[in-house]
Motif scaffolding. Structure first.
Motif, PDB file in Angstrom:
ATOM      1  N   PHE A 117       0.824  -1.216   0.000  1.00 34.24           N
ATOM      2  CA  PHE A 117       0.000   0.000   0.000  1.00 34.24           C
ATOM      3  C   PHE A 117       0.858   1.266   0.000  1.00 34.24           C
ATOM      4  O   PHE A 117       0.368   2.337   0.348  1.00 34.24           O
ATOM      5  CB  PHE A 117      -0.932   0.002   1.222  1.00 34.24           C
ATOM      6  CG  PHE A 117      -2.101  -0.919   1.074  1.00 34.24           C
ATOM      7  CD1 PHE A 117      -3.271  -0.489   0.478  1.00 34.24           C
ATOM      8  CD2 PHE A 117      -2.008  -2.240   1.484  1.00 34.24           C
ATOM      9  CE1 PHE A 117      -4.341  -1.345   0.318  1.00 34.24           C
ATOM     10  CE2 PHE A 117      -3.082  -3.107   1.326  1.00 34.24           C
ATOM     11  CZ  PHE A 117      -4.253  -2.660   0.735  1.00 34.24           C
ATOM     12  N   ASP A 168       1.818   3.194  -2.208  1.00 32.27           N
ATOM     13  CA  ASP A 168       1.324   4.293  -3.051  1.00 32.27           C
ATOM     14  C   ASP A 168       0.401   5.247  -2.287  1.00 32.27           C
ATOM     15  O   ASP A 168       0.440   6.456  -2.499  1.00 32.27           O
ATOM     16  CB  ASP A 168       0.629   3.735  -4.303  1.00 32.27           C
ATOM     17  CG  ASP A 168      -0.415   2.669  -3.993  1.00 32.27           C
ATOM     18  OD1 ASP A 168      -0.391   2.108  -2.875  1.00 32.27           O
ATOM     19  OD2 ASP A 168      -1.258   2.377  -4.861  1.00 32.27           O
ATOM     20  N   PHE A 169      -0.427   4.686  -1.379  1.00 31.08           N
ATOM     21  CA  PHE A 169      -1.307   5.558  -0.608  1.00 31.08           C
ATOM     22  C   PHE A 169      -0.729   5.901   0.764  1.00 31.08           C
ATOM     23  O   PHE A 169      -1.054   6.936   1.343  1.00 31.08           O
ATOM     24  CB  PHE A 169      -2.697   4.918  -0.461  1.00 31.08           C
ATOM     25  CG  PHE A 169      -3.468   4.920  -1.748  1.00 31.08           C
ATOM     26  CD1 PHE A 169      -3.939   6.114  -2.277  1.00 31.08           C
ATOM     27  CD2 PHE A 169      -3.689   3.749  -2.453  1.00 31.08           C
ATOM     28  CE1 PHE A 169      -4.649   6.131  -3.479  1.00 31.08           C
ATOM     29  CE2 PHE A 169      -4.393   3.760  -3.652  1.00 31.08           C
ATOM     30  CZ  PHE A 169      -4.869   4.952  -4.167  1.00 31.08           C
ATOM     31  N   ARG A 178       2.290  12.585  -8.006  1.00 29.62           N
ATOM     32  CA  ARG A 178       1.450  11.476  -7.567  1.00 29.62           C
ATOM     33  C   ARG A 178       1.164  10.497  -8.702  1.00 29.62           C
ATOM     34  O   ARG A 178       1.289   9.288  -8.524  1.00 29.62           O
ATOM     35  CB  ARG A 178       0.125  12.019  -7.021  1.00 29.62           C
ATOM     36  CG  ARG A 178      -0.729  10.968  -6.358  1.00 29.62           C
ATOM     37  CD  ARG A 178      -2.136  11.483  -6.022  1.00 29.62           C
ATOM     38  NE  ARG A 178      -2.816  10.555  -5.130  1.00 29.62           N
ATOM     39  CZ  ARG A 178      -4.091  10.674  -4.751  1.00 29.62           C
ATOM     40  NH1 ARG A 178      -4.804  11.700  -5.172  1.00 29.62           N
ATOM     41  NH2 ARG A 178      -4.636   9.780  -3.961  1.00 29.62           N
ATOM     42  N   ASP A 179       0.765  11.016  -9.859  1.00 26.41           N
ATOM     43  CA  ASP A 179       0.417  10.121 -10.961  1.00 26.41           C
ATOM     44  C   ASP A 179       1.618   9.276 -11.394  1.00 26.41           C
ATOM     45  O   ASP A 179       1.495   8.072 -11.616  1.00 26.41           O
ATOM     46  CB  ASP A 179      -0.109  10.917 -12.165  1.00 26.41           C
ATOM     47  CG  ASP A 179      -1.479  11.528 -11.882  1.00 26.41           C
ATOM     48  OD1 ASP A 179      -2.120  11.114 -10.886  1.00 26.41           O
ATOM     49  OD2 ASP A 179      -1.892  12.406 -12.644  1.00 26.41           O
ATOM     50  N   HIS A 185       2.204   6.501  -8.931  1.00 23.79           N
ATOM     51  CA  HIS A 185       1.249   5.397  -9.107  1.00 23.79           C
ATOM     52  C   HIS A 185       1.538   4.612 -10.383  1.00 23.79           C
ATOM     53  O   HIS A 185       1.394   3.392 -10.410  1.00 23.79           O
ATOM     54  CB  HIS A 185      -0.189   5.930  -9.126  1.00 23.79           C
ATOM     55  CG  HIS A 185      -0.749   6.135  -7.765  1.00 23.79           C
ATOM     56  ND1 HIS A 185      -1.414   5.157  -7.062  1.00 23.79           N
ATOM     57  CD2 HIS A 185      -0.710   7.204  -6.941  1.00 23.79           C
ATOM     58  CE1 HIS A 185      -1.784   5.623  -5.881  1.00 23.79           C
ATOM     59  NE2 HIS A 185      -1.377   6.876  -5.781  1.00 23.79           N
ATOM     60  N   ASP A 186       1.905   5.296 -11.448  1.00 21.51           N
ATOM     61  CA  ASP A 186       2.186   4.577 -12.700  1.00 21.51           C
ATOM     62  C   ASP A 186       3.300   3.551 -12.485  1.00 21.51           C
ATOM     63  O   ASP A 186       3.186   2.388 -12.888  1.00 21.51           O
ATOM     64  CB  ASP A 186       2.606   5.562 -13.801  1.00 21.51           C
ATOM     65  CG  ASP A 186       1.430   6.395 -14.309  1.00 21.51           C
ATOM     66  OD1 ASP A 186       0.274   6.009 -14.056  1.00 21.51           O
ATOM     67  OD2 ASP A 186       1.682   7.440 -14.943  1.00 21.51           O
ATOM     68  N   PHE A 229       4.392   2.377  -9.551  1.00 21.76           N
ATOM     69  CA  PHE A 229       3.966   1.409  -8.537  1.00 21.76           C
ATOM     70  C   PHE A 229       3.041   0.350  -9.145  1.00 21.76           C
ATOM     71  O   PHE A 229       3.206  -0.851  -8.909  1.00 21.76           O
ATOM     72  CB  PHE A 229       3.262   2.139  -7.391  1.00 21.76           C
ATOM     73  CG  PHE A 229       2.782   1.236  -6.301  1.00 21.76           C
ATOM     74  CD1 PHE A 229       3.634   0.881  -5.263  1.00 21.76           C
ATOM     75  CD2 PHE A 229       1.502   0.707  -6.317  1.00 21.76           C
ATOM     76  CE1 PHE A 229       3.198   0.024  -4.258  1.00 21.76           C
ATOM     77  CE2 PHE A 229       1.067  -0.149  -5.325  1.00 21.76           C
ATOM     78  CZ  PHE A 229       1.921  -0.495  -4.291  1.00 21.76           C
ATOM     79  N   ASP A 230       2.065   0.793  -9.922  1.00 18.40           N
ATOM     80  CA  ASP A 230       1.083  -0.139 -10.484  1.00 18.40           C
ATOM     81  C   ASP A 230       1.750  -1.184 -11.383  1.00 18.40           C
ATOM     82  O   ASP A 230       1.298  -2.331 -11.448  1.00 18.40           O
ATOM     83  CB  ASP A 230       0.012   0.622 -11.276  1.00 18.40           C
ATOM     84  CG  ASP A 230      -0.967   1.349 -10.358  1.00 18.40           C
ATOM     85  OD1 ASP A 230      -0.834   1.220  -9.123  1.00 18.40           O
ATOM     86  OD2 ASP A 230      -1.854   2.058 -10.880  1.00 18.40           O
ATOM     87  N   LEU A 260       2.907  -3.783  -9.058  1.00 16.21           N
ATOM     88  CA  LEU A 260       1.958  -4.347  -8.104  1.00 16.21           C
ATOM     89  C   LEU A 260       1.692  -5.855  -8.294  1.00 16.21           C
ATOM     90  O   LEU A 260       1.634  -6.597  -7.297  1.00 16.21           O
ATOM     91  CB  LEU A 260       0.648  -3.549  -8.121  1.00 16.21           C
ATOM     92  CG  LEU A 260      -0.402  -3.935  -7.087  1.00 16.21           C
ATOM     93  CD1 LEU A 260       0.167  -3.938  -5.681  1.00 16.21           C
ATOM     94  CD2 LEU A 260      -1.598  -2.977  -7.157  1.00 16.21           C
TER      95      LEU A 260
END
Lengths: 311, 311, 311, 311
Positions: free
Chosen positions: C202, C204-205, C236-237, C240-241, C243-244, C247
């Motif tokens: 988690f 990313d958050f 942030r984006d 997430h890019d 990180f995703d 994942l």
């Protein structure tokens, strides 16, 4: 008549009697209720942990409660209403209070861990069933895996006016009683009734620590009444003498699983139950266990004639 | 001399004596060892669950083991070697066997759940420490949260030639002994020694179920020796008479947490320990607890003069 | 240089490298340490939950710590010192601090239940090891079965000046970070570093909730460093890019038991470990698992070239 | 039509919809049922772990089951009947089968530990409800603390002809599927349906391990249907591409406690629920959580237009 924080004496945990075919044995309920009244108990708990409640269909449970209430001659009857959800707990509580119960007993679900989780659970439970219904905290970590510190119990008592009693069966538990009574003395907690479970295994010392009595189902509740009475009369040695004579059997009956079978067997031998049957699933009573219980009864009978039961 | 599956009698769980300043009390070790020999015990377990092993530095633990061995006059000394990893367990086992220990005791980590996990753990442990080192299974679900069925114990015994004894402290446990002895009779399991723990709370019946004796630390190990001996002589009533006199204190001492403090207090009052001190962290012995123990000793002394200790 | 409450970035959980014969692989330690420095990590944790500490003999553990410290080029090295007793914990802590460690990490024993038990444990632990040694709370209920509320963490922080960091791996855990940072804002708790574990599942958050970074061992710690950096830059984006893309593998590696084998396998494929070997007992890496990890790496390589490892 | 061991596809775990005032939202049941049919699911599970069953009164539960069945257009409807006692379980099972349910799901009570206890429990449960009622084993150790080895599942399947499906949510669980399918191949276990839960977190690999589909309630069951279909068509990469796009949200929704609130929130945003309300007690959905879910939906919408919901 509702249960209050002034409750004292012996509130006996009543078994649910069955016939050998598994049906509910109503005449034995009547016989037990009479016996409890004559023995001097001050209340009856139905559908407790050892009342085989989960083995009863909804209607059967209600009929057992109703029968005990109708035969209790005014003794307060407390009903175990622990359930996996508040909806079922509230429905059951309403039903039994309508039938004339004096209060309900609530055990914590074994998933609770933190202090806040425990406190929140009892707050939500009391609101769900209605804050006019007196409730009892069942503090039995050995079975429920939930550990309540004295501070947590104080928080529950403070937040919930409907909390009137602690069924005390933590182990070890003597210091816990002393601490809670200390809270009352220092003014940080209002008085509640503390009644001891655990088959009475420490009742001899729990009384001098400040307990109000017993809330358990040992097969000689009449002896528990005597011990509580003797303590009230200041006769410590006499209380211990009687208690010690029963201790070998108390300890034997307190074994998890097989204990209820032992209890029902002795109640049958005492002529109070027609059958020692439990509903399935249940731990069996082996021949060797029966022989050991018979031996304990024979030894006990030398000190307490109530144990001199016909073979 | 190594521990064997023929072990009988009382293998006493020895405390680790401390002085009030927390240092190890060597003269009390010597006094206890002498006492154990004279009392008729057949072995000594050091660094068990109640030997405060986790509070000892590595070197201290070794010195306690060495001292007990040097004073045991030939009695076998068993050492608790439970550890979070096999590397530490193997190192400790080698060390104590080199010092002259007769075997080791291994408790299961409380993360084990399935039958296979338990069986695998003991197989790996025996291989890690060496299959020439006799080991004892400690079956104590109340403390370790690991439940071993008789079938699992049979699998461990069958797979591990080095397994010679079961420290039996399941609760309830009487049927378990009967089942294991049944396995031996039907030829599905070789014989092992079964020695009972749980402070001896059920020793009176465990003996008739087939136990070989006790492996516990009750503050009157001399009484445990008498009960085992009386059973061996076929004197069941006499065994129960003596046992029942001690039961109020046995039960009191068996309380988790405070029990060890009670045990050390009585051993001090008996003149065997110089101090009742425990190392921190430890449950305190309150004034009220002390008074209750004194009261129990005074009552016991009427039946057993060994309890008539000077105030 | 000691660990402080201002710690940020990625403190990577380092594995203990073994050769196929089970011996410690020192060159791989050196290679990993170099890699961690170049990747931008801000610290190294040795002998953590996934460092196979219980499988190391006492001397081996010390040598692994010493080697990592000697190669860390000034990065703070934290050592896991959880032990069944305070004596062993204190001895190990002293030893590693003498070797140059920056602090220690302490996990709670899985027998703790009540809030007071948890708070008392950390107070006793800090006193036992010495209040000059910075320590990290490891809050990992999934593995340790100990549940710490934010209020309990606040009590530990308030009572123990030596507490500088929380290894946050409660699940769910996002609200917990928000609550703790709220305590800091309202002045009821001093600031501590919050570094996130759970293989980064988690992260990313967690960063936007107020975490200071990661304290975990995912096989691409360089990616964790990027995510923390991107968050610090307000991207942030982009965080997430990246990180995703990882994942699917993060999730796969986070599986209990098999996860460490996966991690070592990928570190080997990345050329950082000579062997993917774990010491026994260990979950095996089956052929099918290997194929699945290879497949995940191939898919990941389309987004992150660091995953384009030679077969 | 009864559930069989040939079940495949996606049996969706249906929520119980509530209005903001806590009353049951019948129109949303109808809307969900229509959606499930159109999305291509092959069955519906009602009153599962995340159906808030414990918060429903007895009559409410029956009405929810009846409504789902009446709107399911022939899809099999499975009902969770886990209960603290077999009497209640049998009564509930009979009632829902009379209403037209296709089978029941039974979770183990979290007190079971040994292999035998688990096997006995399912044998007794099947006999109690009637061996003509198909049942599903729910294998979810993370929530129930009961660990079933593949061997235990094989014993349950062998002993109980009525066992037709495993709801697989052990973690890690991939090897478990492989082992069970191996039992089928080697002839030691008859075939059963294996449907995966855990919010689908490993569905991408579970399919290639031999699972028959999903039995979970992720807020995009239509995506789960696609993944199962793509696997059936041999399109592994395409299945992973779609799955990976959803993984950030799958993971977020899988958090215990808050997960159900997230699921209902997304189902409301998708226009399927009128309200995201849960009955009390429930974890709240904070503003920050909502913002994070909105952010995840917006990111997902770039890959899957079904996530492009109006604000």
């Amino acid at each position: 008549m509702k249960l209050t924080a002034e409750q004292k004496g012996v509130v006996v945990i009543a078994p649910t009697p069955f016939l050998d075919d598994g049906s509910i044995d109503v005449p034995s309920i009547d016989r037990l209720a009479d016996f409890y009244v004559q023995a001097g108990t001050t209340g009856i708990t139905v559908l407790g942990q050892l009342g085989e409640a989960p083995k009863l269909a909804f209607d059967e449970a209600a009929s057992v409660v109703a029968r005990y209430i109708s035969k209790a001659q005014g003794l307060p009857v407390v009903v175990g209403v622990s359930a996996p959800g508040f909806a079922a707990m509230a429905a059951l509580s309403k039903q039994v209070m309508d039938l004339g119960a004096a209060g309900v007993m609530i055990a914590p679900p074994n998933t609770l861990r933190t202090d806040d989780q425990i406190v929140n659970y009892y707050r939500q439970a009391s609101r769900a069933i209605g804050e006019d219904i007196p409730f009892i905290i069942q503090d039995y970590p050995l079975t429920f895996s939930v550990q309540m510190t004295p501070g947590v119990i104080r928080r529950i008592v403070s937040e919930n006016p409907a909390c009137v009693m602690l069924k005390h069966e933590d182990w070890p538990g003597l210091e816990k009683i002393s601490t809670l009574r200390g809270f009352e003395r220092d003014g940080s907690m209002r008085h509640i009734s503390i009644m001891c479970g655990n088959n009475g295994l420490f009742l001899d010392f729990e009384m001098s620590r400040g307990a109000d009595g017993a809330n358990t189902g040992y097969c000689f509740p009449d002896m528990l009444c005597d011990v509580v009475r003797l303590y009230g009369e200041g006769k410590r040695d006499a209380a211990h003498d009687l208690f010690d004579a029963h201790l070998p059997l108390i300890r034997y009956e307190q074994q998890p699983g097989v204990g209820l079978a032992v209890r029902k067997y002795v109640l049958m031998r005492r002529g109070l139950l027609s059958s020692a049957a439990l509903r399935q699933p249940a731990a069996p009573l082996t021949a060797q266990t029966r022989e050991e219980v018979d031996y304990l009864l024979a030894r006990l009978a030398k000190h307490d004639r109530r144990a001199a039961v016909a073979p």
